[in-house]
Design an enzyme around this catalytic site. Structure first.
Site, short mmCIF file in Angstrom:
data_model
loop_
_atom_site.label_atom_id
_atom_site.label_comp_id
_atom_site.label_asym_id
_atom_site.label_seq_id
_atom_site.Cartn_x
_atom_site.Cartn_y
_atom_site.Cartn_z
N ASN A 198 62.45 45.01 23.83
CA ASN A 198 62.72 46.34 23.29
C ASN A 198 63.88 46.21 22.30
OD1 ASN A 198 63.24 49.03 22.83
ND2 ASN A 198 63.45 49.59 24.98
N ARG B 98 57.94 46.80 22.56
CA ARG B 98 57.92 48.26 22.50
C ARG B 98 58.05 48.67 21.03
NH1 ARG B 98 61.47 52.19 25.81
NH2 ARG B 98 60.37 54.06 25.32
N HIS C 47 58.09 58.70 23.63
CA HIS C 47 58.22 58.43 25.08
C HIS C 47 56.87 58.25 25.75
CE1 HIS C 47 62.24 60.86 25.29
NE2 HIS C 47 62.49 59.57 25.12
N ARG D 194 70.43 65.72 20.13
CA ARG D 194 69.46 66.32 19.21
C ARG D 194 69.31 67.82 19.48
NH1 ARG D 194 65.62 61.79 20.68
NH2 ARG D 194 66.08 60.12 19.20
N GLU E 113 59.08 51.76 32.11
CA GLU E 113 58.40 51.54 30.83
C GLU E 113 58.08 50.06 30.61
OE1 GLU E 113 61.70 53.92 29.46
OE2 GLU E 113 60.37 54.88 28.02
#
Ligand code: ADP
Length: 395
Positions: A7, A89, A178, A237, A381
């Protein structure tokens, strides 16, 4: 068979080596501060070590990772030829990539089209992929996309209300993010329910946060959009906002559009609202000490999650299961309580004692008489990336 999961971020490279025969983690770690000085590799294999060594770029980082994995003292394999495949990823797949794919020259070239759609997120991924392919040229590399799971969204959900030609020609639409986590939770939820045909709402609440509505195992809605900026209020955010605010900000503050978008990504959310922190541990502590703005930020975060749960129950004509996952979803009972309270009309009977006494792993937070099952399922993940990688190379 061993799969290495990578990742890559702009200055970091996280990795995990997984033995797929029993899905156990053999080693994991992170190379930090790549290209910015004082870089280090934190590796956990046979034992935990921190290796402080300069890493000018991602190539240097992956070489150091491979050295660590094969180190006689703290490594876990004797030779890199034991690594059967590398799974990467990839944050955005655009319209081209709707499923995990082997990375050849053609696919690598197509990534360039996707960069244009996700300039903030794709370059770091691609740098990592290029470096790993150069260092390990004889191993298959597989891209697993954070957008793929959302590719089943119907047009009514994935299009914006803009001119249709701009969707067709410029590929402006909602892609979500996601997806790897939402996919993992959907598969785990299906195992718990013992079937695939049910309505699920996945609440992935981390620093980045998103919800998805999953009907019969397929994603039909998600809160993130063209980029991860849309949807929930997040750590930094803003989430959903009227685009006219961008114009107004530029006018009032003398900013250009890039500055305004950076502000909405990095300086807003619960951090901007509270003036305290983007981290929920700090926010909950501040709220308990009576900090009104911290309370407002936490309340607004939870309110938005609740609002989307209502919307997704409507979209799917009901909900059978709601799952909390990721940092806040797994570790912040105050948020789970604020989200679920007031949803009794959906048929939820929530056990708040269980909520506050959660000790880890998969746990049910609703009572047996609840019409909607409420669960915590820790996300994984890396395991999805490894499973997808194996499936692609076996295909
Ligand atoms: P991301 O992967 O998007 O950076 P995470 O899923 O790690 O985010 O979530 C980070 C958030 O989870 C932070 O707001 C943090 O405060 C919150 N959190 C609360 N308790 C814990 C905990 N015990 N461990 C990790 N994160 C926690």
């Amino acid at each position: 068979m061993k799969v290495l999961v990578i990742n890559s971020g702009s200055s970091s490279l996280k990795y995990r080596l997984i033995e797929m025969d029993n899905e156990s983690v053999l080693a994991k770690g992170v190379a930090d501060r790549i290209g910015i000085g004082n870089s280090s590799l934190k590796h956990t294999g046979k034992k935990e070590v921190v290796i402080e060594k300069n890493m000018d770029d991602h190539s240097a980082a992956i070489k150091l990772v491979l050295d660590a994995l094969t180190n006689p003292e703290y490594g876990v394999i004797s030779d890199i030829s034991e690594i059967a495949a590398v799974g990467h990823r990839v944050v955005a797949g655009g319209e081209s990539f709707t499923k995990s794919t082997l990375i050849g020259e053609k696919e690598r070239a197509e990534f360039s089209d996707v960069i244009e759609l996700a300039p903030l997120h794709m370059p770091a991924c691609i740098t990592g992929i290029d470096a790993c392919r150069a260092v390990m040229p004889n191993v298959p590399h597989v891209a697993v996309f954070d957008t793929s799971f959302h590719s089943t969204m119907p047009e009514v959900a994935k299009l914006y209300g803009i001119a249709y030609e701009d969707y067709k020609n410029l590929k402006i639409r909602r892609y979500g993010a996601h997806g790897i986590s939402h996919q993992f939770i959907s598969q785990e939820a299906a195992k718990i329910m013992g079937k695939k045909d049910f309505n699920l709402i996945v609440c992935h609440l981390g620093n980045g946060a998103s919800l998805s509505a999953v009907k019969n195992g397929q994603c039909v809605e998600t809160t993130m959009g063209f980029t991860p900026l849309e949807g929930l209020i997040m750590g930094t955010r803003s989430g959903d906002i009227d685009p006219s605010v961008v114009q107004f900000l530029c006018h009032k503050k003398g900013w250009d559009v890039n500055r305004a978008i950076s502000y909405l990504n990095k300086e807003c959310g619960v951090k901007g609202l509270s003036g305290v922190s983007s981290d929920f541990r700090d926010l909950i502590a501040a709220e308990k000490q009576g900090n009104e703005r911290a309370k407002l930020a936490v309340d607004m975060f939870a309110y938005k999650v609740k609002k989307y749960i209502g919307a997704y129950a409507a979209v799917m004509n009901g909900v059978d299961m709601i799952v909390f996952t990721a940092g806040i979803g797994e570790h912040t009972p105050e948020v789970r309580e604020k989200v679920i309270s007031g949803l009794e009309y959906l048929g939820i009977d929530f056990d708040n004692e269980l909520n506050y006494n959660y000790k880890g792993d998969i746990a049910k937070l609703s009572t047996d008489k609840s019409k909607v099952a409420v669960y915590i399922i820790p996300t994984n993940e890396e395991l999805v990336i490894a499973r997808e990688t194996l499936a692609v190379i076996n295909a």
